[in-house]
Design an enzyme around this catalytic site. Structure first.
Site, PDB file in Angstrom:
ATOM      1  N   TYR A 239       0.811  -1.217   0.000  1.00 44.30           N
ATOM      2  CA  TYR A 239       0.000   0.000   0.000  1.00 44.30           C
ATOM      3  C   TYR A 239       0.847   1.271   0.000  1.00 44.30           C
ATOM      4  O   TYR A 239       0.315   2.372   0.114  1.00 44.30           O
ATOM      5  CB  TYR A 239      -0.925   0.027   1.220  1.00 44.30           C
ATOM      6  CG  TYR A 239      -2.136  -0.851   1.095  1.00 44.30           C
ATOM      7  CD1 TYR A 239      -2.217  -1.843   0.116  1.00 44.30           C
ATOM      8  CD2 TYR A 239      -3.214  -0.703   1.954  1.00 44.30           C
ATOM      9  CE1 TYR A 239      -3.330  -2.652   0.010  1.00 44.30           C
ATOM     10  CE2 TYR A 239      -4.338  -1.504   1.853  1.00 44.30           C
ATOM     11  CZ  TYR A 239      -4.386  -2.477   0.879  1.00 44.30           C
ATOM     12  OH  TYR A 239      -5.487  -3.272   0.778  1.00 44.30           O
TER      13      TYR A 239
ATOM     14  N   LYS B 129       3.074 -13.880   6.057  1.00 44.11           N
ATOM     15  CA  LYS B 129       3.256 -15.021   5.162  1.00 44.11           C
ATOM     16  C   LYS B 129       4.781 -15.187   5.040  1.00 44.11           C
ATOM     17  O   LYS B 129       5.359 -15.151   3.955  1.00 44.11           O
ATOM     18  CB  LYS B 129       2.580 -14.689   3.810  1.00 44.11           C
ATOM     19  CG  LYS B 129       2.361 -15.864   2.926  1.00 44.11           C
ATOM     20  CD  LYS B 129       1.276 -16.800   3.398  1.00 44.11           C
ATOM     21  CE  LYS B 129       1.251 -18.013   2.486  1.00 44.11           C
ATOM     22  NZ  LYS B 129       0.564 -19.169   3.024  1.00 44.11           N
TER      23      LYS B 129
ATOM     24  N   ASP C  20      -3.083 -17.089   6.055  1.00 47.94           N
ATOM     25  CA  ASP C  20      -4.112 -18.010   5.543  1.00 47.94           C
ATOM     26  C   ASP C  20      -4.687 -18.850   6.685  1.00 47.94           C
ATOM     27  O   ASP C  20      -5.899 -19.038   6.794  1.00 47.94           O
ATOM     28  CB  ASP C  20      -3.574 -18.875   4.395  1.00 47.94           C
ATOM     29  CG  ASP C  20      -2.170 -19.408   4.641  1.00 47.94           C
ATOM     30  OD1 ASP C  20      -1.536 -19.008   5.642  1.00 47.94           O
ATOM     31  OD2 ASP C  20      -1.698 -20.245   3.847  1.00 47.94           O
TER      32      ASP C  20
ATOM     33  N   ASP D 120      -5.562  -4.588   6.445  1.00 45.09           N
ATOM     34  CA  ASP D 120      -6.737  -4.029   5.781  1.00 45.09           C
ATOM     35  C   ASP D 120      -7.801  -5.108   5.594  1.00 45.09           C
ATOM     36  O   ASP D 120      -8.979  -4.929   5.927  1.00 45.09           O
ATOM     37  CB  ASP D 120      -6.295  -3.462   4.424  1.00 45.09           C
ATOM     38  CG  ASP D 120      -7.428  -2.754   3.707  1.00 45.09           C
ATOM     39  OD1 ASP D 120      -8.349  -2.277   4.381  1.00 45.09           O
ATOM     40  OD2 ASP D 120      -7.386  -2.689   2.465  1.00 45.09           O
TER      41      ASP D 120
END
Ligand code: NAD
Length: 359
Positions: free
Chosen positions: A124, A191, A224, A248
């Site tokens: 972002y 991740k 995940d 977000d």
């Protein structure tokens, strides 16, 4: 002592939501001096900008702002006021507590998680190269010359920067928040198994910072696995600290777990200033109708009370909101079993019910 707070009514339904919130905050007995300043589409025509400099100066001077939602006009060339505020005030932490209140229709009970989202870096950061441009080609050529995995020359490119400084700042904030609010656990969400030099860095910083907070459990969860965990056993999660993009997405997921945008408050914290606002937007179609639900805005006011050290008032306000929602009588249409329930009250009357509870 009176607290001086910048009050930005915003536009669309913002003014009616902030007015309800101002009345409720004053009913806690805490004294405020409101420095009312404008921002948004309504002030654009007279001031020539949706964020007049005096509004920004007021927040910098007072250090605290309560802000109504602001419409981002599409196609006018104006930058979002929310993005501008984040940049100008260095609001690096976006904090979103998501808690179930009895009486709000949800699929889950006993959810009480706090999202601490890094707000300045990651995908972002806005560093992007459009497919087919000379700049994109130059970046691709540079990268293809330095590593074996070749990027297609027609690709668009978005860059994901994560620095140790910004990572440490947000992770330390999450642990301090946990310690100051009697929370037992902070989970680092990444991740890191795939993106070793960005998410991996974030996780490495987390492990270091966690050593300074031995009383808080430090969990490491892949994003995940978190998604599955949140919908299967949300009660296991406590404070979550995340880089910008995951933050977000996950903050909307957790808002959904507790009943949606109408009840999800937010705080944007910087080094010199903090801005408190609901997660939802300006809902312009309901403007001036005294209809929409001010809970998210009022709970953002509760976060502000907490931030300025008015802990007891914050607790009493939370209890009053919980009681009015649980009773289910004087609540807005969206908190009724059916959306066209004629017994639903307006924004202002809902605030009155909370004020009555505050005694
Ligand atoms: P929105 O949040 O305004 O509305 C989404 C849906 O939720 C609509 O159906 C709306 O009626 C409903 N809703 C929103 N708040 C509600 C409330 N308090 N009570 C009951 N129902 C409510 O999102 P949108 O329509 O995508 O955005 C409208 C404008 O707000 C856009 O210009 C957007 O850029 C802006 N926006 C501002 C902020 C902010 O100021 N922080 C945040 C998000 C969106």
């Amino acid at each position: 002592m009176s607290h001086t707070v910048t009050l930005i009514p915003g536009d669309g339904t913002g003014p009616e939501l902030t007015e309800a919130t101002r009345r409720v905050l004053e009913a806690t007995g805490v004294e405020f001096t409101w420095d009312v300043r404008q921002a948004g589409v309504d002030v654009m025509e007279t001031a020539g900008t949706p964020l007049p400099p005096e509004t920004l100066e007021s927040i910098k001077r007072n250090g605290v702002a309560l802000k109504g939602p602001i419409t981002t006009p599409i196609g006018t060339g104006f930058r979002s006021v929310n993005v501008a505020l984040r940049h100008e005030l260095g609001l690096y932490a976006c904090v979103r507590p998501c808690k179930t209140y009895e009486g709000v229709r949800t699929r889950y009970e006993s959810v009480d998680v706090v999202i601490v989202r890094e707000n300045t870096e990651d995908l972002y950061a806005g560093i992007e190269f459009e497919s087919g441009t000379e700049d994109a080609r130059a970046v691709i050529d540079f990268l293809n010359a330095r590593q074996p995995k070749q990027i297609s020359p027609t690709s668009g490119i978005s860059i994901k920067p994560l620095s140790p400084e910004a990572s440490e700042r947000i992770i330390r904030y999450a642990f301090e928040y946990a310690r100051d609010h009697g929370r037992r656990r902070v989970s680092c969400i990444t991740k890191a198994n795939i993106m070793k030099h960005t998410d991996g860095l974030f996780l490495a910083v987390f492990r270091e910072v966690a050593k300074d907070f031995p009383e808080i459990e430090a969990w490491e969860t892949l994003v995940d696995a978190l998604c599955m965990g949140l919908v299967q056993r949300p009660e296991e999660f406590d404070v979550l600290v995340l880089p910008n993009l995951y933050g977000d997405i996950i903050s909307d997921l957790t808002a959904g777990l507790v009943g949606g945008l109408g009840v999800a408050p937010g705080a944007n914290i910087g080094t010199g200033a903090a801005v408190f606002e609901a997660t939802h937007g300006s809902a312009p179609k309901y403007k001036g109708q005294n209809k929409v639900n001010p809970t998210a805005m009022i709970l953002s006011g509760k976060l502000m009370l907490d931030h300025i050290g008015e802990r007891d008032a914050a607790r009493r306000l939370d209890e009053a909101v919980a009681a009015v929602i649980a009773e289910g009588r004087s609540v807005t249409y969206d908190l009724k079993p059916s959306r066209d329930d004629p017994s639903a009250v307006g924004t202002s009357e809902y605030a009155d019910a909370i004020i009555e509870r505050l005694g």
